[in-house]
Enzyme design. Structure first.
Site, PDB file in Angstrom:
ATOM      1  N   ASN A  88      26.509 -32.153  31.890  1.00 20.49           N
ATOM      2  CA  ASN A  88      25.353 -31.424  31.368  1.00 20.49           C
ATOM      3  C   ASN A  88      24.022 -31.609  32.091  1.00 20.49           C
ATOM      4  O   ASN A  88      22.974 -31.496  31.474  1.00 20.49           O
ATOM      5  CB  ASN A  88      25.175 -31.782  29.888  1.00 20.49           C
ATOM      6  CG  ASN A  88      26.131 -31.002  29.020  1.00 20.49           C
ATOM      7  OD1 ASN A  88      26.347 -29.820  29.242  1.00 20.49           O
ATOM      8  ND2 ASN A  88      26.728 -31.656  28.047  1.00 20.49           N
ATOM      9  N   ARG A 107      18.071 -33.275  29.835  1.00 19.86           N
ATOM     10  CA  ARG A 107      18.674 -33.535  28.518  1.00 19.86           C
ATOM     11  C   ARG A 107      18.639 -35.042  28.250  1.00 19.86           C
ATOM     12  O   ARG A 107      19.563 -35.602  27.708  1.00 19.86           O
ATOM     13  CB  ARG A 107      20.106 -33.019  28.469  1.00 19.86           C
ATOM     14  CG  ARG A 107      20.523 -32.566  27.079  1.00 19.86           C
ATOM     15  CD  ARG A 107      22.016 -32.323  26.979  1.00 19.86           C
ATOM     16  NE  ARG A 107      22.338 -31.727  25.700  1.00 19.86           N
ATOM     17  CZ  ARG A 107      23.537 -31.797  25.132  1.00 19.86           C
ATOM     18  NH1 ARG A 107      24.521 -32.423  25.737  1.00 19.86           N
ATOM     19  NH2 ARG A 107      23.756 -31.234  23.980  1.00 19.86           N
ATOM     20  N   ASP A 142      27.730 -21.380  27.490  1.00 22.14           N
ATOM     21  CA  ASP A 142      27.218 -21.853  26.208  1.00 22.14           C
ATOM     22  C   ASP A 142      26.718 -20.689  25.363  1.00 22.14           C
ATOM     23  O   ASP A 142      26.379 -20.871  24.198  1.00 22.14           O
ATOM     24  CB  ASP A 142      26.074 -22.849  26.416  1.00 22.14           C
ATOM     25  CG  ASP A 142      26.592 -24.276  26.502  1.00 22.14           C
ATOM     26  OD1 ASP A 142      27.799 -24.482  26.307  1.00 22.14           O
ATOM     27  OD2 ASP A 142      25.775 -25.185  26.774  1.00 22.14           O
ATOM     28  N   CYS A 172      33.793 -28.081  31.497  1.00 18.32           N
ATOM     29  CA  CYS A 172      32.593 -27.521  30.887  1.00 18.32           C
ATOM     30  C   CYS A 172      31.424 -28.099  31.674  1.00 18.32           C
ATOM     31  O   CYS A 172      31.490 -29.237  32.143  1.00 18.32           O
ATOM     32  CB  CYS A 172      32.524 -27.945  29.419  1.00 18.32           C
ATOM     33  SG  CYS A 172      31.057 -27.358  28.557  1.00 18.32           S
ATOM     34  N   ASP A 228      32.939 -32.481  29.974  1.00 19.91           N
ATOM     35  CA  ASP A 228      31.633 -31.832  30.092  1.00 19.91           C
ATOM     36  C   ASP A 228      30.783 -32.471  31.193  1.00 19.91           C
ATOM     37  O   ASP A 228      31.070 -33.589  31.673  1.00 19.91           O
ATOM     38  CB  ASP A 228      30.918 -31.917  28.733  1.00 19.91           C
ATOM     39  CG  ASP A 228      30.000 -30.732  28.481  1.00 19.91           C
ATOM     40  OD1 ASP A 228      29.616 -30.053  29.452  1.00 19.91           O
ATOM     41  OD2 ASP A 228      29.653 -30.504  27.309  1.00 19.91           O
ATOM     42  N   TRP A 263      21.761 -21.029  33.036  1.00 19.83           N
ATOM     43  CA  TRP A 263      22.414 -21.549  31.845  1.00 19.83           C
ATOM     44  C   TRP A 263      22.492 -20.416  30.805  1.00 19.83           C
ATOM     45  O   TRP A 263      21.530 -19.681  30.617  1.00 19.83           O
ATOM     46  CB  TRP A 263      21.615 -22.734  31.276  1.00 19.83           C
ATOM     47  CG  TRP A 263      22.144 -23.173  29.951  1.00 19.83           C
ATOM     48  CD1 TRP A 263      23.281 -23.885  29.737  1.00 19.83           C
ATOM     49  CD2 TRP A 263      21.581 -22.885  28.674  1.00 19.83           C
ATOM     50  NE1 TRP A 263      23.472 -24.053  28.387  1.00 19.83           N
ATOM     51  CE2 TRP A 263      22.446 -23.447  27.713  1.00 19.83           C
ATOM     52  CE3 TRP A 263      20.443 -22.191  28.246  1.00 19.83           C
ATOM     53  CZ2 TRP A 263      22.199 -23.352  26.348  1.00 19.83           C
ATOM     54  CZ3 TRP A 263      20.197 -22.094  26.888  1.00 19.83           C
ATOM     55  CH2 TRP A 263      21.068 -22.690  25.957  1.00 19.83           C
TER      56      TRP A 263
END
Ligand code: GLA
Length: 707
Positions: A443, A406, A508, A486, A441, A169
């Site tokens: 994540n 997350r 990011d 993304c 996105d 990341w």
């Protein structure tokens, strides 16, 4: 062009030739284009095979491994037939390259089980990239299990370095080159996505040139590189066989994702072949060749802390500078006040948007900006209305505590009901906001791979089939919308996604120093047109380092330009600088976004690096030259430019930057600019360097062919 003479099949691209022998499934030649048309039979008997299997005196990694109905793993696929197809076959449920081309289909059969293996090689008139895929058809009366089916096998004779693009990341696609000697190496992802960690784009570099490979797939992948004692180097690429066991019932077929490969004498050559291929045969729709708007995104400017007033303040400031699109990032829906909750609740947070999405989007449009929206369709928080209503939509293993990343779980996209739900709610978000742009996105990675009724060894791939079903349905419904993928940055930047989403958020990490390497690494396999690149605030939120505003802009011009900071905090002076940047960008946007892209210097080794884009007619070019360090009393800084017309004379100027007021201007021949060591003496003359920590030194050049 494909020609077939007896068992010899020859595929020609504009600059390369591939020759195979169908009955023995052998590669006879792959490399620089040949004029010769005779003598290929003499090369037969090589150890270079188009597929490989278990059950013979060869223990190299096989491309096909089946668990037969009798429990044995041996197969003996032998030649059945081949034919030239004038239409490129689509791969059911999977993305693939498109365009006019010719395909050779080769069929091999395992007689005892009556299972057929099909190989496909497609060449396009205008591309040096060859698309390859494979398929298994179970013509037997018994069920079998696929344990591995590589999309592509290429066997090469000689020693090669294995080049991969690895990271994590915020540090994606760092170039790693290893001289392998002998042994087995692999590059893979087990995360469920193509991943931040190891991109499916890889290269084999040898004395005879560079072979590059990529996979048109966004899930678990594996590229095996085996250098044998026999002097053969095998490259396999395809779905990762990790936790993979696919049941093939009688009459069923299994399609491996498409792989692509190309050959060029050097790295720049394979990059330009891959760039052209992605632009022409992967990216599709209205945005294929259309210049991308300059955007402002509020994420790093506000994170979750915004309201209508704040958003409009940013939009107003952005509008003054020439920004064309406002992107409302995470935090506009449900009770999404932080990243612990509300994923899945795709209804408007009226308070934060000042009256709903449409209301805010209209206000932005009234300012003359287009409106764009962020969504993360594949995810769910346990603290959400969606989870409270449909806990079974989440990907979880019954009786086990799920792993949270997350604070979120994934949706079980292997389930058609969940797929239909996602299509419905996301379609509604786009329709009701009238979005011109969508940031899609993703994540977190897979951990609790499980879906009721889905065979475990099939889960990863069934998820991908579900994901592709969703993304293809939604993108088809909105053909005018620009989609940017993304995945916590560039964690799913791959050719599979680029068949639907025309660009991808590269990382990011928006720090200019880090971005130089991330964008440079990405550029080996992907064109600049697909790389989102933003100017963000300093000190940078990821690294704490600072760079002048002009340097951040120069670096962001290596991709599709955007700004990601609170522009309402800009001083008048900064607004003026940014307005000039955007005016310059618009003037050269076509060459910056769609010109031929070249890497300059060495981003992963030297002190001087950069990039350059050149118009197709070679009359205009823009270059950014960067020094990482100020080496006091160090060696002379020089650069060689690339891609110009050697016979032309160019007027070279530097863009006037706020931190370099002197504009250089000189005239020089294209061959001198490319072969000479052009001094960069004023690179360190940055008037703001002392104000910034760990700054880069960057200067932008414009080349115009002299009349
Ligand atoms: C990810 C993306 C960011 C931003 C946030 C929002 O990290 O990569 O650009 O959209 O999510 O939560």
């Amino acid at each position: 062009m494909i020609r077939k003479k007896g068992q010899i099949i020859r595929l020609d691209t504009p600059h390369t030739t591939l020759v195979v022998k169908a009955d023995s499934a052998e590669y006879l030649y792959y490399g620089k284009k040949l004029a010769s048309t005779v003598g290929f039979e003499y090369l037969a008997g090589t150890p270079c095979k188009m597929f490989s299997q278990y059950g013979f005196d060869d223990y190299t990694e096989p491309s096909v491994l089946l668990e037969n109905a009798d429990g044995g793993f041996s197969t003996a696929f032998t030649y059945s037939r081949s034919k030239i197809l004038t239409e490129k076959p689509e791969i059911p449920g999977l993305p693939s390259s498109y365009g006019e081309g010719k395909t050779i289909e080769l069929k091999y059969v395992d007689t005892p089980t009556r299972v057929a293996l099909y190989l496909y090689y497609t060449v396009f008139e205008d591309s040096d990239v060859i698309a390859v895929s494979s398929k298994l058809v179970n013509a037997s009366k018994k069920e079998l299990h696929i344990r591995r089916l590589a999309s592509l096998q290429l066997d090469l004779l000689g020693d090669y370095s294995f080049v991969t693009f690895e990271g994590t990341w915020a540090r994606e696609r760092q170039k790693i080159s290893r001289t392998v000697g002998k042994g087995v190496f692999y590059n893979d992802s087990k995360k469920g996505s193509s991943s931040h960690n190891r991109n499916p784009f890889v290269m084999a570099e040898g004395k005879d040139g560079v072979y590059a490979f990529n996979l048109v797939y966004s899930g678990n992948h594996k590229e095996i590189f085996e250098a044998c004692e026999s002097g053969r180097t095998r490259v396999l690429t395809g779905i990762n066989d990790f936790m993979f066991r696919w049941t093939l019932a009688p009459g069923e077929e299994f399609d491996a994702p498409e792989a692509v490969m190309c050959y060029a004498p050097d790295e720049d050559g394979v990059s330009s072949e891959m760039h052209a291929f992605v632009g022409e045969h992967i990216v599709r729709g209205k945005w294929k060749k259309k210049e991308r708007p300059v955007l402002v995104n509020n994420w790093e400017g506000t994170y979750f802390d915004f309201n209508e007033e704040k958003i409009l303040d940013i939009a107003r400031a952005a509008q003054r500078t020439g920004v064309e699109l406002f992107v409302l990032d995470d935090g506009w829906f449900g009770n999404r006040c932080d990243d612990h909750r509300a994923l899945g609740d795709w209804y408007d947070n009226v308070e934060k948007t000042g009256g709903g999405l449409k209301h805010l989007a209209d206000k932005i449009r009234e300012l003359g900006l287009d409106f764009g929206i962020w969504v993360e369709p594949e995810m769910i928080n346990e603290d959400s209305d969606l989870f409270r209503a449909h806990p079974n939509f989440a990907m979880r293993i019954p009786g086990r505590e799920p792993t949270r990343m997350r604070d979120q779980l994934m949706l079980n996209l292997a389930d058609e009901k969940v797929q239909n739900y996602v299509v419905r709610v996301i379609t509604d978000v786009i329709a009701r906001s009238g979005a011109a742009y969508v940031k899609w996105d993703y994540n977190r990675s897979f951990t609790d791979c499980y879906g009721k009724g889905v065979v475990q060894g099939e889960y990863f791939h069934r998820y991908m089939l579900g994901y592709y079903r969703i993304v293809s349905r939604i993108t088809k419904k909105f053909p005018s919308v620009l989609f940017e993928g993304c995945a916590g940055g560039g964690g799913r930047l791959d050719l599979g996604n680029l068949c639907y989403l025309q660009q991808f958020w590269t990382s990011d990490d928006t720090d200019a120093r880090q971005r130089v390497k991330i964008q440079d690494g990405t550029s080996y396999g992907y064109p600049q047109t697909i790389m989102g690149a933003h100017v963000s605030a300093c000190p940078n939120h990821q690294t704490g380092d600072s760079n002048p505003l002009e340097t951040r802009f120069n670096v962001a011009c290596g991709g599709v330009l955007g700004y990601e900071l609170d522009m309402s905090k800009f001083s008048e002076e900064e607004l003026e600088i940014v307005s000039k940047q955007i005016a310059f960008y618009k003037e050269y946007r076509k060459v910056l976004q769609f010109g031929d892209y070249y890497r300059l210097g060495d981003a992963f080794g030297g002190n001087v690096t950069g990039f350059m884009t050149v118009s197709k007619d070679k009359n205009t070019a823009v270059a950014v030259v960067i020094a990482y360090e100020y080496i006091i009393a160090g060696p002379e800084l020089t650069i060689g430019f690339k891609g110009l017309n050697p016979a032309a004379v160019y007027e070279v100027t530097t863009r006037e930057q706020d931190n370099y007021k002197d504009v250089l201007s000189f005239t020089a021949g294209g061959d001198l600019l490319m072969n000479g060591k052009i001094p960069m003496r004023d690179l360190y003359a940055d008037t703001q360097s002392w104000e910034n920590s760990r700054r880069l030194y960057a200067r932008m050049f414009v080349f115009k062919k002299a009349k």
